[in-house]
Structures are given as C-alpha cells and as structure tokens.
Design a protein around this motif. Structure first.
Motif, mmCIF file in Angstrom:
data_model
loop_
_atom_site.group_PDB
_atom_site.id
_atom_site.type_symbol
_atom_site.label_atom_id
_atom_site.label_comp_id
_atom_site.label_asym_id
_atom_site.label_seq_id
_atom_site.Cartn_x
_atom_site.Cartn_y
_atom_site.Cartn_z
ATOM 1 N N ASP A 73 0.790 -1.239 0.000
ATOM 2 C CA ASP A 73 0.000 0.000 0.000
ATOM 3 C C ASP A 73 0.818 1.283 0.000
ATOM 4 O O ASP A 73 0.304 2.349 0.352
ATOM 5 C CB ASP A 73 -0.945 0.018 1.213
ATOM 6 C CG ASP A 73 -0.186 0.277 2.503
ATOM 7 O OD1 ASP A 73 0.983 -0.154 2.589
ATOM 8 O OD2 ASP A 73 -0.737 0.937 3.393
ATOM 9 N N THR A 74 2.086 1.214 -0.422
ATOM 10 C CA THR A 74 2.888 2.439 -0.381
ATOM 11 C C THR A 74 2.332 3.496 -1.342
ATOM 12 O O THR A 74 2.267 4.680 -1.010
ATOM 13 C CB THR A 74 4.357 2.141 -0.730
ATOM 14 O OG1 THR A 74 4.821 1.092 0.134
ATOM 15 C CG2 THR A 74 5.236 3.374 -0.546
ATOM 16 N N TYR A 75 1.905 3.071 -2.543
ATOM 17 C CA TYR A 75 1.391 4.039 -3.524
ATOM 18 C C TYR A 75 -0.082 3.783 -3.843
ATOM 19 O O TYR A 75 -0.940 4.622 -3.601
ATOM 20 C CB TYR A 75 2.242 4.003 -4.798
ATOM 21 C CG TYR A 75 3.702 4.271 -4.521
ATOM 22 C CD1 TYR A 75 4.107 5.507 -4.035
ATOM 23 C CD2 TYR A 75 4.669 3.281 -4.699
ATOM 24 C CE1 TYR A 75 5.446 5.764 -3.748
ATOM 25 C CE2 TYR A 75 6.005 3.531 -4.416
ATOM 26 C CZ TYR A 75 6.383 4.767 -3.942
ATOM 27 O OH TYR A 75 7.687 5.012 -3.652
ATOM 28 N N SER A 105 -3.441 0.075 5.111
ATOM 29 C CA SER A 105 -4.227 1.313 5.096
ATOM 30 C C SER A 105 -5.442 1.110 4.203
ATOM 31 O O SER A 105 -5.560 0.089 3.520
ATOM 32 C CB SER A 105 -3.381 2.487 4.569
ATOM 33 O OG SER A 105 -2.924 2.214 3.262
ATOM 34 N N GLY A 106 -6.330 2.093 4.227
ATOM 35 C CA GLY A 106 -7.495 2.047 3.350
ATOM 36 C C GLY A 106 -8.596 1.140 3.892
ATOM 37 O O GLY A 106 -8.577 0.721 5.051
ATOM 38 N N VAL B 190 2.063 8.050 0.029
ATOM 39 C CA VAL B 190 0.675 8.485 -0.128
ATOM 40 C C VAL B 190 -0.253 7.546 0.634
ATOM 41 O O VAL B 190 0.138 6.469 1.073
ATOM 42 C CB VAL B 190 0.256 8.568 -1.621
ATOM 43 C CG1 VAL B 190 1.102 9.592 -2.347
ATOM 44 C CG2 VAL B 190 0.320 7.213 -2.285
ATOM 45 N N SER B 191 -1.474 7.984 0.816
ATOM 46 C CA SER B 191 -2.463 7.195 1.532
ATOM 47 C C SER B 191 -3.830 7.716 1.138
ATOM 48 O O SER B 191 -3.980 8.863 0.708
ATOM 49 C CB SER B 191 -2.277 7.346 3.043
ATOM 50 O OG SER B 191 -3.366 6.783 3.737
ATOM 51 N N GLU B 192 -4.838 6.855 1.264
ATOM 52 C CA GLU B 192 -6.191 7.349 0.993
ATOM 53 C C GLU B 192 -6.630 8.349 2.060
ATOM 54 O O GLU B 192 -7.513 9.163 1.829
ATOM 55 C CB GLU B 192 -7.168 6.170 0.930
ATOM 56 C CG GLU B 192 -6.972 5.342 -0.337
ATOM 57 C CD GLU B 192 -7.815 4.089 -0.340
ATOM 58 O OE1 GLU B 192 -8.972 4.160 0.106
ATOM 59 O OE2 GLU B 192 -7.295 3.051 -0.772
ATOM 60 N N GLN B 193 -5.997 8.290 3.249
ATOM 61 C CA GLN B 193 -6.341 9.235 4.307
ATOM 62 C C GLN B 193 -5.345 10.404 4.277
ATOM 63 O O GLN B 193 -4.144 10.198 4.450
ATOM 64 C CB GLN B 193 -6.274 8.528 5.664
ATOM 65 C CG GLN B 193 -7.283 7.389 5.813
ATOM 66 C CD GLN B 193 -6.756 6.282 6.716
ATOM 67 O OE1 GLN B 193 -6.129 5.336 6.246
ATOM 68 N NE2 GLN B 193 -7.019 6.405 8.009
ATOM 69 N N LYS B 196 -2.596 10.684 6.735
ATOM 70 C CA LYS B 196 -1.529 9.690 6.745
ATOM 71 C C LYS B 196 -0.532 9.868 5.602
ATOM 72 O O LYS B 196 0.377 9.059 5.449
ATOM 73 C CB LYS B 196 -2.119 8.277 6.726
ATOM 74 C CG LYS B 196 -2.811 7.903 8.044
ATOM 75 C CD LYS B 196 -3.195 6.435 8.082
ATOM 76 C CE LYS B 196 -2.005 5.551 8.417
ATOM 77 N NZ LYS B 196 -2.383 4.137 8.570
ATOM 78 N N SER B 198 2.689 11.297 4.149
ATOM 79 C CA SER B 198 3.884 11.793 4.841
ATOM 80 C C SER B 198 4.415 13.068 4.187
ATOM 81 O O SER B 198 3.985 13.452 3.101
ATOM 82 C CB SER B 198 4.958 10.711 4.866
ATOM 83 O OG SER B 198 5.432 10.459 3.562
#
Lengths: 321, 321
Positions: A73-75, A105-106, B190-193, B196, B198
């Motif tokens: 889930d890094t990108y 995440s997500g 990156v993250s969907e939230q 989160k 960075s």
C-alpha cells in the motif's frame, strides 16, 4: 515497540500478548528472550528507497526468497498487489513461493476481497493476506462481519498499550499477619467506598466447574471447611447469594510461590503457560466473552468469610466512634 | 510502578513525568538511576500491621523522625488526623517536626479543608497535606475550584499509563534519500487518508515567537531560504495560510544527533532538560493549555514544501493510472 514504555516495557507486553493468544511477534528481541515466533514484513521505507515499487519487491525477493510478504500500500494498494503477483511468479521460476501480501491502510474489507480475487485468479490461492492499521477487537469483528478475506491480523498499538483500559484497578492490602508461632490476625482496610474495602483472611480463589465450563469464582479463607459445598455472596449486594453443591468440580487458582521464605514454585515454560491460559479462556461461556453487553460471570466471597469481613468492618468503624 | 510495563517501563515513564513537570517520585530506582528526588509515605499495611493506628504512627515516628507524612485514612480519616497531631506533638518534644499527612480516599475537598482546620488549630500551620487517589488534571482542577487545602498532589495511575491517550499517533517514514555524493531524492508515502500522507524533504521545525510567546510551528525543508519570512499552509486545508514576517524571532527545534555516522550531540543533564521543557511550556498562551475547548496552536507546512509535497503526491498517484 515504539508505543510501549521503552524496550523492556515492550518485552513485558509482548510476552503478555503471546500468553493471551497472539501467535507471533514483530519484536525480534522478544523472540530471542522468550522464544516467541518472530514474524513481520518490510517497511514502507524499503519501497520508498527504490525508484519503483516493482524494483523494491524484486530486490526483497532476491534477498529473502522464502520470507516474502509484500507490503502493497505504499502508492496504490491494488496496483501493489499486481506487482507482488508479478514478483511471486518470478519467485516460482526460482523454486520459491511467495507467502503473501500485507495491507496497512485504506478500506481493509474492500481491499482484502479484491486482493483475494487478484491472487486467486493469478494462481496464488494459498498466498496469505495480512492486515494491519490500528486494529482492535471491534475492528476485527466488523471486518469479519463484512466478509473481509484476511488470514493474519497484525495488532500493535491498541494491544501493547491496553488502549481501552490502560490500567487495571487492582490494589494490594494487608489481609492477615502473625508473629512466628502465634495465631493469625485478620485485617481489613475500610473505606468510604464499598468497592475499596479490602478482604481479610488467608485467601484462596476456588473456580467451580460443570461439564468443563466455569460457573463461578469464589474467594474463601484457606482455614474454612468447604466440604459441604459453599454459599457465595456478592459483596456489593449481600442479598445476591448462590449455593454451590458439595460435589461440584473445582480448581483452586492461587499457587504458593514462597513458603516460609523458600521458593516452592517453578515457572512453567512459556508454551505451557500459553496453553493453560487458552484452555482457561475456553472454559468461559461465549456470552461472558462477547463485546456488547457481556453476561456477568459470577464472582463473590464465601459466606463465612463475608460474615467475618462484615464483623471486622463494623469493629473498625465502631472503634472510632 | 505496578501500573507500568515492568520496572524498566516504569523507569522510562517516571523520567518523562519528571521532565514534564513532576517534582519528585515514589519510584526509588528512578531516584537512584536519574537523580530524581524520592518522596513517599508509609502504606496502609504499616498501619494494619499494628493493633492501633496511634501505635503505628508512633513506631514510624521513632524510626524516621524527620520523614513523617502520616497516611491517615486506614480507618477514619479525621480521627487519623487527630492521631497524627498527637504524634506530631510528641515529635516536637523530641526536637523534630512532622512534615504532614496524606489523604488517599474519600471526599478530598471536604477532608482536606477539615484536616487543615485541625492541623492549624493544633499549632501545625506548616504541616503539609498530600492528596492521592487516582488523581488526574481534571480532578485536581475541580478540587482547586472547590477550595481544597491540598499542598502536594500525588499522581500515579493516570500519569504513568497516559490514561486518556495511551498512544501518540506518530509514525516515521522515509522523507529523503541519497547515494553518497549524489543529490537528495525526496520521497512521499501516499495514503487514501490525507492525515496519513507523509511529508517529504530534509525537515526542520521552526518555532516563531513574539515577545517570548510562541506564535506558530512550521515544518520546512532545510534547503529552503526563509530569509524573507515564510508562508505557513495548513496541510488539511490549503486555503488556511499564515504569513510570518522576515524579522520574526524564531528557534529551530530539531537538533542533529548523528551526522555522517558520528555522534554530534551530548544529552544534557536531566535538570537542564526539565528546565527547558518548563520554559517551553511557559511560552504557550494559556488558552492553548486549558482543558476545555483549548485554542488550537498554529502548526503547518512552509508553502514551498507544501507545493513540492502536492507535486510528489500527484506524481505518485499519476504513476499508477
């Protein structure tokens, strides 16, 4: 480890988590010290230290071909799953099998279901899906109800900090004392709050069982005679009493560790302690263990000890009038 | 100590509590290891090991005549205060002065006011009143509002377990990387939230001040030029921006500990760290520190770093379309 109180705090909490039911730890030192199985994945920084995610997965697979759980889930999580599959296919040409992927995440319900489809369709039905991200018992239950396809639950912060109950409200008080050779004197600490009045006596806890199921835990005085069964009293409402028949199966829970200054106990191996804890948990009815409005497990004081306690409290209070 | 994660966990938490503002500890080992002043009283079990409370106070006074804080709530708090006074008077005949009393249960507002009257009327206006019993900042504030006459606040469980926020939600991510001699590559996770995602870059935190009061903390890239002042952006709402003038007083908060593999930092003495923390706290407006609806202290990202971050996020997301 970064949530615990230093590395030794993390060690103590990791041991407790393992005894309580966890099957492995990412705390390598705890693995070394206690023999707890060590499991984990690479970090996001491993991926980010390469220009491309695929390149990072490949480098990891070359270094540790038998230990590949790819953090996807890094990108973009599902694109990450596809790249993990690509490297999983390459691993097979080298005679190795990818263990699985990790979601951190997500929407874990949605993503795990989609990831499962991708893995199954690509010929990886045995690849495991590990989920992490501030999990606790309620989130895990909800994900299960949503049909999430998660094989391994990684729980960190909420477990290691005992997040929803950071302190257990226990105290220790003097309950009995004697000079060598003399009789025991029983002691009670009174308080304006009923809950904080201590119990006198040389205490033992008897767990009664029926058909392998725990039915009640009773605090009693070791000098009491329970051969004819016992009556258990709720110390906060003495009109709530429960009679336990003489022939009821039981186990005394407290084991002496020191007697007359000598150690009389050997700590069992960690695997034995874990097994004992798990067996003990199985003895509780599922209604006691549910998260919402659990059934209250019967706990109380044996009636003659309750009477003695009441008498000592009255004495202590009268003595100051 | 019994609430912390083992004795080392207790050590780490005791050190943190001292740096955060506590003046002493009952953790004797922390006193030995860190040089934190050690204070405390006897336990209820000391009283209970004697037949009479008065006898227990007297025995303690004989053993430690210069260290007498009597725990008065084993049986009846105000009667306990009277007995403490009796022993305090005896101590005076021996050339010693009782330090005070400790309340550990009941209505601490009422009991401290009544205890103060008893002590004052008996000629002990300097005797201190110590209060304990699951105290936290809210209970202490409430007791102060009620006019409680408490001189020393003993806080245990709620502090050592960080009870109301058992974990701080921080993570560490790769922000920049380079091969020796090459240019820095900036990285973002990156993250969907949004929370989160960075921050990239070689980060530093600049605290701006006006007349000794902190006005904003800005994360910026060390390679940025802030000589002409800076614009701070709220990363969760980029329309919220704040311009900080070029001549504003500031302090950079991050200190390098290692540079090129060499340690370049000496840890200050514990007293110095504590003093620095206290000074720093004084720099925050009281509105930021109040318990109810505190004013939000301005924190953000320097505008050029915010733009770079946005660009890197877009790149990361486009790269997977």
């Amino acid at each position: 480890m970064r949530r615990a109180q230093g590395f030794d705090g993390a060690l103590a909490a990791t041991r407790a988590a393992f005894l309580g039911g966890c099957s492995a730890t990412s705390n390598v030192l705890a693995g070394k010290v206690f023999g707890i199985p060590v499991k984990g994945t690479h970090a996001h920084s491993w991926i980010m230290s390469f220009d491309e995610e695929l390149e990072a997965f490949k480098a990891y697979a070359k270094a540790l071909p038998n230990n590949c759980i790819f953090l996807v889930d890094t990108y973009d999580t599902l694109e990450g799953v596809k790249r993990a599959i690509e490297v999983g296919q390459w691993l097979r040409t080298q005679g190795h099998e990818m263990i699985g992927i990790r979601l951190d995440s997500g929407d874990l319900a949605y993503l795990s279901i989609e990831a499962r489809k991708l893995l199954d369709n690509a010929g990886f039905p045995k690849a495991q899906i590990v989920a992490t991200n501030d999990l606790d018992e309620n989130i895990i239950q909800s994900l299960k109800e949503q049909g999430a396809r998660i094989n391994v639950w990684g729980v960190g912060t909420k477990l290691i900090t005992a997040y929803d109950q950071p302190a257990l409200g226990g105290v220790y008080k003097l309950a009995a004392i004697r000079d060598r050779g003399a009789d025991w004197k029983y002691k009670v600490k009174v308080s304006e709050q009923a809950l904080k009045v201590s119990n006198p006596g040389i205490q033992q806890v008897r767990r009664y069982k029926r058909n392998g199921e725990h039915i009640a835990d009773v605090i009693y005085d070791e000098q009491a005679d329970l051969k004819a069964g016992c009556v258990m009293v709720d110390p906060l409402d003495m009109t709530r009493q429960k009679r336990i028949a003489a022939d009821t199966e039981f186990e005394d829970l407290l084991k002496p560790v020191f007697r007359n200054g000598n150690k009389v106990y050997e700590l069992p191996k960690i695997a034995e302690i874990k097994e004992r804890a798990q067996k003990s948990l199985q003895g509780f009815h599922s209604g006691v263990k549910r998260f919402v409005n659990p059934h209250q497990y019967p706990v109380g004081i044996e009636k003659s000890l309750y009477s003695l306690r009441t008498e000592l409290i009255l004495q202590a209070r009268e003595s100051v009038l």
